[in-house]
Design a protein around this motif. Sequence first.
Motif, short mmCIF file in Angstrom:
data_model
loop_
_atom_site.label_atom_id
_atom_site.label_comp_id
_atom_site.label_asym_id
_atom_site.label_seq_id
_atom_site.Cartn_x
_atom_site.Cartn_y
_atom_site.Cartn_z
N UNK A 276 10.25 -0.55 -1.14
CA UNK A 276 9.46 -0.84 -2.34
C UNK A 276 7.98 -0.70 -1.99
N UNK A 277 7.32 0.28 -2.57
CA UNK A 277 5.90 0.50 -2.32
C UNK A 277 5.09 -0.27 -3.37
N UNK A 278 4.15 -1.08 -2.91
CA UNK A 278 3.33 -1.90 -3.80
C UNK A 278 1.89 -1.42 -3.72
N UNK A 279 1.33 -1.03 -4.87
CA UNK A 279 -0.04 -0.52 -4.89
C UNK A 279 -0.54 -0.45 -6.32
N UNK A 280 -1.86 -0.46 -6.47
CA UNK A 280 -2.43 -0.18 -7.78
C UNK A 280 -2.09 1.26 -8.15
N UNK B 126 0.82 -1.19 0.00
CA UNK B 126 0.00 0.00 0.00
C UNK B 126 0.86 1.25 0.00
N UNK B 127 0.31 2.34 -0.51
CA UNK B 127 1.03 3.61 -0.55
C UNK B 127 0.12 4.76 -0.15
N UNK B 128 -0.93 4.43 0.61
CA UNK B 128 -1.87 5.44 1.06
C UNK B 128 -1.38 6.19 2.28
N UNK B 129 -2.27 7.02 2.84
CA UNK B 129 -1.88 7.90 3.93
C UNK B 129 -1.39 7.14 5.14
N UNK B 130 -1.90 5.92 5.38
CA UNK B 130 -1.49 5.18 6.57
C UNK B 130 -0.22 4.36 6.36
N UNK B 131 0.23 4.25 5.11
CA UNK B 131 1.51 3.58 4.85
C UNK B 131 2.67 4.57 4.70
N UNK B 132 2.36 5.86 4.52
CA UNK B 132 3.41 6.86 4.34
C UNK B 132 4.40 6.87 5.52
N UNK B 133 3.95 6.89 6.78
CA UNK B 133 4.93 6.90 7.88
C UNK B 133 5.81 5.65 7.91
N UNK B 134 5.27 4.52 7.47
CA UNK B 134 6.05 3.29 7.42
C UNK B 134 7.15 3.40 6.37
N UNK B 135 6.79 3.92 5.21
CA UNK B 135 7.76 4.10 4.12
C UNK B 135 8.84 5.11 4.53
N UNK B 136 8.43 6.21 5.13
CA UNK B 136 9.39 7.24 5.56
C UNK B 136 10.33 6.70 6.64
N UNK B 137 9.78 5.94 7.58
CA UNK B 137 10.63 5.37 8.64
C UNK B 137 11.66 4.42 8.06
N UNK B 138 11.25 3.60 7.10
CA UNK B 138 12.19 2.66 6.48
C UNK B 138 13.31 3.40 5.75
N UNK C 297 -2.42 -5.25 -4.31
CA UNK C 297 -1.87 -5.91 -3.13
C UNK C 297 -2.60 -7.21 -2.77
N UNK C 298 -3.75 -7.47 -3.37
CA UNK C 298 -4.44 -8.75 -3.13
C UNK C 298 -3.99 -9.82 -4.12
N UNK C 299 -3.18 -9.44 -5.10
CA UNK C 299 -2.67 -10.40 -6.09
C UNK C 299 -1.41 -11.05 -5.52
N UNK C 300 -1.60 -12.07 -4.71
CA UNK C 300 -0.48 -12.66 -3.99
C UNK C 300 0.55 -13.31 -4.91
N UNK D 196 2.34 7.78 -0.86
CA UNK D 196 3.51 6.97 -0.55
C UNK D 196 4.46 6.80 -1.71
N UNK D 197 3.97 6.92 -2.93
CA UNK D 197 4.83 6.74 -4.10
C UNK D 197 6.01 7.71 -4.09
N UNK D 198 5.77 8.92 -3.59
CA UNK D 198 6.82 9.94 -3.60
C UNK D 198 7.93 9.70 -2.60
N UNK D 199 7.75 8.79 -1.67
CA UNK D 199 8.76 8.54 -0.64
C UNK D 199 9.53 7.23 -0.86
N UNK D 200 9.00 6.33 -1.65
CA UNK D 200 9.62 5.01 -1.83
C UNK D 200 10.78 5.06 -2.80
N UNK D 201 11.73 4.13 -2.63
CA UNK D 201 12.83 3.99 -3.58
C UNK D 201 12.35 3.39 -4.89
N UNK D 202 11.35 2.53 -4.78
CA UNK D 202 10.82 1.84 -5.97
C UNK D 202 9.31 1.68 -5.81
N UNK D 203 8.61 1.79 -6.92
CA UNK D 203 7.16 1.64 -6.92
C UNK D 203 6.78 0.49 -7.84
#
Length: 392
Positions: free
Chosen positions: A28-32, A8-20, A50-53, A38-45
């Motif tokens: 690596x942010x995974x999202x439709x 996910x790369x929504x508002x609730x995943x942004x702090x996780x991405x930034x902390x990493x 995310x339900x496509x396991x 979150x896309x703007x903070x990740x090294x890779x998108x």
Amino acid sequence: MKKLMVMGAGIYQVPLIKAAREMGIYTIAVSIPGNYPGFGYADEVLHINTVDSEAVLKAAQERQIDGICTAGTDVAVMTIGRVNDALGLSGISYEAAKIACDKVLMKQAYEANGVRTAKYRKVYFNEDVNEKIKGLEYPLIVKIVDSSGSRGITRVDSPDRLQAAILNAQSFTRKDYYIVEEFIIGREFGAQAFVMDGKVQFVLPHGDYIFLGSTGVPAGHFAPYALSEEGERDCIETTEKAIRAMKLDNCAVNCDFIMRDGRTYVLEIGGRSGATCLAELVSIYYGYDYYRKIIQVALGQKPDFPTDKAVPNASKLLMSDRDGTIFSLANRNPKDSEHIVEVKFDYTVGDTVKKFHVGPNRIGHVITKGGTLAEATAALDKALEHIEIGVS
């Protein structure tokens, strides 16, 4: 460099991405596809659902990731479990993820292990619901089984409202069945917890600010939550028993409870941290970055979870009472306030927003702290008075 997949790369995943990123981890942010912050903070998108396991697992294998996690959403939890099992990573297992993401399996686990919960029935959409729910007493709750939050959930006070609630549930679920359960009258509250190596590291009960729609929607939280000594002990014991019943391990835990007659009843439990500023609530209360702890465990590390601090704090979502376009947005609070932790806007002037019904309709949030809970909540009320949101 360690590699972490954040689902996910929504508002609730942004702090996780930034902390990493701050920890020096390749993220690596995974999202439709979409306008996700979150896309703007990740090294890779990676534009993968995310339900496509299968697709996520293939990408994880190709990149030789060291960990996978999320925050604030149940959508990707089963995929996380699948990847963890396949790659031998630290985190929730696929078996536990299936239980956490299907309320029927969850209820069955509670029944089998003596966890206090509401009476319920599993009902298929093509079944005679009135026949199936004989023995249950109104008011009832109609729930979909494959989503967290308030989507597809309706309180039903009388039989004439049952069919509308079922149609609402059917519009939100991918399953061909749903749950009808008795509505337990009591005090609704929650808890955040973490389990590592089979041991619960902490249980932090918290109060909920509820937005009343067709059912109660959490619109904020506060800690500490006032429980008697006996009530707190029962809450902790119930939480630990439910975690064992669900086979959760090496993951954050988000709990929804009802307190009736001094006893805790489990509404549902998720195998991830809560949304609506709940990870921040843990961080402020205990004095450490909870997102970092979640990441460390996902990477197979064994961090400490100290509980010697207890900083009261409170938060509320910012919302609109109508659909429309934002024409004014301002934070008029002093920048040097000792009690304001964060005022955050998710949108800007000119953006369209929805009338608040569920958590994702939020416009932003406010978080405060204090020497006492009364001080924190007073600061929250005062801060909200100095925020201007105009929607037309």
